[in-house]
Structure formats: structure tokens, C-alpha cells
Write an enzyme that holds these catalytic residues in place. Sequence first.
Site, PDB file in Angstrom:
ATOM      1  N   LEU A   1      90.225 -12.425  99.920  1.00  0.00           N
ATOM      2  CA  LEU A   1      88.843 -12.139  99.757  1.00  0.00           C
ATOM      3  C   LEU A   1      88.414 -13.148  98.893  1.00  0.00           C
ATOM      4  O   LEU A   1      88.910 -13.783  97.883  1.00  0.00           O
ATOM      5  CB  LEU A   1      88.531 -10.933  98.994  1.00  0.00           C
ATOM      6  CG  LEU A   1      89.132  -9.425  99.878  1.00  0.00           C
ATOM      7  CD1 LEU A   1      88.875  -8.281  98.922  1.00  0.00           C
ATOM      8  CD2 LEU A   1      88.026  -9.392 101.201  1.00  0.00           C
TER       9      LEU A   1
ATOM     10  N   ASP B   1      80.133  -3.588  91.582  1.00  0.00           N
ATOM     11  CA  ASP B   1      80.002  -4.814  92.345  1.00  0.00           C
ATOM     12  C   ASP B   1      81.145  -5.306  93.038  1.00  0.00           C
ATOM     13  O   ASP B   1      82.443  -4.994  92.380  1.00  0.00           O
ATOM     14  CB  ASP B   1      79.582  -6.122  91.641  1.00  0.00           C
ATOM     15  CG  ASP B   1      78.391  -6.222  91.017  1.00  0.00           C
ATOM     16  OD1 ASP B   1      77.311  -5.630  91.618  1.00  0.00           O
ATOM     17  OD2 ASP B   1      78.364  -6.403  89.626  1.00  0.00           O
ATOM     18  N   LEU B   2      81.360  -4.744  94.256  1.00  0.00           N
ATOM     19  CA  LEU B   2      82.563  -4.900  95.136  1.00  0.00           C
ATOM     20  C   LEU B   2      83.497  -5.988  94.803  1.00  0.00           C
ATOM     21  O   LEU B   2      83.152  -7.157  95.288  1.00  0.00           O
ATOM     22  CB  LEU B   2      82.210  -4.515  96.596  1.00  0.00           C
ATOM     23  CG  LEU B   2      83.225  -4.324  97.649  1.00  0.00           C
ATOM     24  CD1 LEU B   2      83.971  -3.218  97.339  1.00  0.00           C
ATOM     25  CD2 LEU B   2      82.921  -4.262  98.915  1.00  0.00           C
ATOM     26  N   ASP B   3      84.627  -5.629  94.572  1.00  0.00           N
ATOM     27  CA  ASP B   3      85.819  -6.659  94.242  1.00  0.00           C
ATOM     28  C   ASP B   3      85.468  -7.518  93.332  1.00  0.00           C
ATOM     29  O   ASP B   3      85.815  -8.976  93.561  1.00  0.00           O
ATOM     30  CB  ASP B   3      86.241  -7.159  95.807  1.00  0.00           C
ATOM     31  CG  ASP B   3      87.052  -6.171  96.435  1.00  0.00           C
ATOM     32  OD1 ASP B   3      87.656  -5.557  95.979  1.00  0.00           O
ATOM     33  OD2 ASP B   3      86.854  -6.275  97.833  1.00  0.00           O
ATOM     34  N   GLU B   4      84.472  -7.636  92.352  1.00  0.00           N
ATOM     35  CA  GLU B   4      84.018  -8.665  91.667  1.00  0.00           C
ATOM     36  C   GLU B   4      84.361  -8.348  90.095  1.00  0.00           C
ATOM     37  O   GLU B   4      83.791  -8.704  89.182  1.00  0.00           O
ATOM     38  CB  GLU B   4      82.687  -8.991  91.516  1.00  0.00           C
ATOM     39  CG  GLU B   4      82.283  -9.590  92.893  1.00  0.00           C
ATOM     40  CD  GLU B   4      80.729 -10.016  93.173  1.00  0.00           C
ATOM     41  OE1 GLU B   4      80.164  -9.908  92.275  1.00  0.00           O
ATOM     42  OE2 GLU B   4      80.490 -10.216  94.350  1.00  0.00           O
TER      43      GLU B   4
END
Length: 290
Positions: free
Chosen positions: A203, A233-236
Site C-alpha cells: 500500500l 485516515d485509512l492506513d495512515e
Amino acid sequence: MTLHNEALRDRACLIVHGPDQPGIVAAVTSLITRNKGNIISLDQYSDDAFGGAFFQRVVFHRADLTASLPEIEADLEATLTKLGLEWEITDQSIPKRMAILASTSDHCLLELLWRHRGGELPVTIPMVISNHTNTAEDVRSFGVPFFHVPSQGPDKSAAEAEIVRLLAGNVDFIVLARYMQILSSTFLERVGVPVINIHHSFLPAFIGAAPYKKAKQRGVKLIGATSHYVTEDLDEGPIIEQDVARVDHSMDAAALQARGAYVERAVLSRAVQWHAQDRVIRHGNQTIVF
């Protein structure tokens, strides 16, 4: 009390962070000394000695720690708060309660259960929750309660509400062991505890379905995994741990996925262990790991 917890009896971990300034180390060590503590380990870091941020982790022994904690906390409040520092102290003999959320993939889930049974993870596991039932027997073989909470369709609110109900008051942090559902900001707010996730490090280069197939098509030479705290915040969220493994042209997508699963298990286990041992300090969207 387990043998592991017996070895940690009367040990406290003190986390301190805030604006760097002269005298912090002296203030902390003097405070521990006057409260009859003996320092076992001390780690510290400043990102800038002139106006930067200071981070410190101290482990110390104090006989009859439980009885003396209120007095120590009052001293911490009086001494460190006036310096503009934030602090947290924990009794290391009390393991954190860790809930696990999982889906069909079992490699990360079983790795955590196995390491816990082997005494490597200083946690208790009050429950595993999954939106599938294929891991139920394996989980229960470890003596851990298993709960099935289906999550289908675009509206996940009912499933999230049931998970919140199960978790309420029972956990100190949550691990997503390849739980393949996106958690809402409402859920994160309602659970009110840290949530740790694991994902492959492709990712955002290989987003969506079949990332290892896409990686094979691209001819990657390194694969990896990232463990991080979950935010809105998705995957952050802040990264706790990462690792990579070399791959080559002879490996098909299945072999890449198997190698990736190996890295994911190791990375997530280290992240969980460090969080459970109070080694991770969040600083904005970064972490300091002692």
C-alpha cells in the site's frame, strides 16, 4: 499470577514526554529516588535540544509498589506537570487486556495466540471476535473465548455496535489480525482504546484486491509489512514497526503471499509486544519506540 508477572512484581514503567528543557532527567531520577525506587532501565530521546520534544521511558523497582503508587502519582503531578510534561505510570506486573479482531486469514491470529501461550506477549486475551467462523475451533483450543459477529453489506453499524458491546470495559487495546473490514470513526471513538493494524507494505502501490498478483506482475524484488495505529485516515496512522523480505522472479503470486504472511506475523508480533510493554510513545503521526 504467572511466572512472567511474578518477575515483574513491584516494577513500574514511567513514560514522560513534552517540551525539552534542562533538568528533566534530574527531576525524574530524583523523584524516583525520593520515592524509594531503584531505576532498572532508562531510555530517552530529544528531537531537538533547542526547543524540541523530549521522550523518556524509565523502568524502576519499588517495594510494595501497589501501595505506594498514589503517593508516587501525586509527586509526579506536582513535579512534572509544572514543567509542562505529560506522564503515565503503569504497574508492569499487570498485563494489558488485548482483544483480537480477525477474518478468514488465520496466520496473524494464530501467531499472536501461540506467542501468548509461550509467554512472549505480556497480555491477557479476553476474546477474539471474527466476522467468520472458520477460526473458532483453533481459537478455543487456546482457551480463548471466540465471538462471531457477521459484518455484511455496506452498513456495518449493527456489527460495530455489537463489537463495541462485547469490548466495553474488557480491553486495553485491540489488534486487527487481518480483520478485513474498514472501521468507522464512530467505532474508533466509542471503543476509546488504541487499535493496532497490520497490512502488506504494498500500500498504496498495490491497493485493492489481489495485491500479490499485482506485485508479481510488476516484478517486485522486496515485499514487506507495516504495523500501525489505526486512525480515521485509512492506513495512515502512526507506524510502529516495518520489515521486508527479498523475493525474486522465480516466485509466483502464491509464494509471494506466503513470504508476505511470514513477515506480517513477525511485524505484528513485535508491534504488539512493544505496545504491551509501554515502549511506544505516539507523537503526532509518528512513534518513538524504545
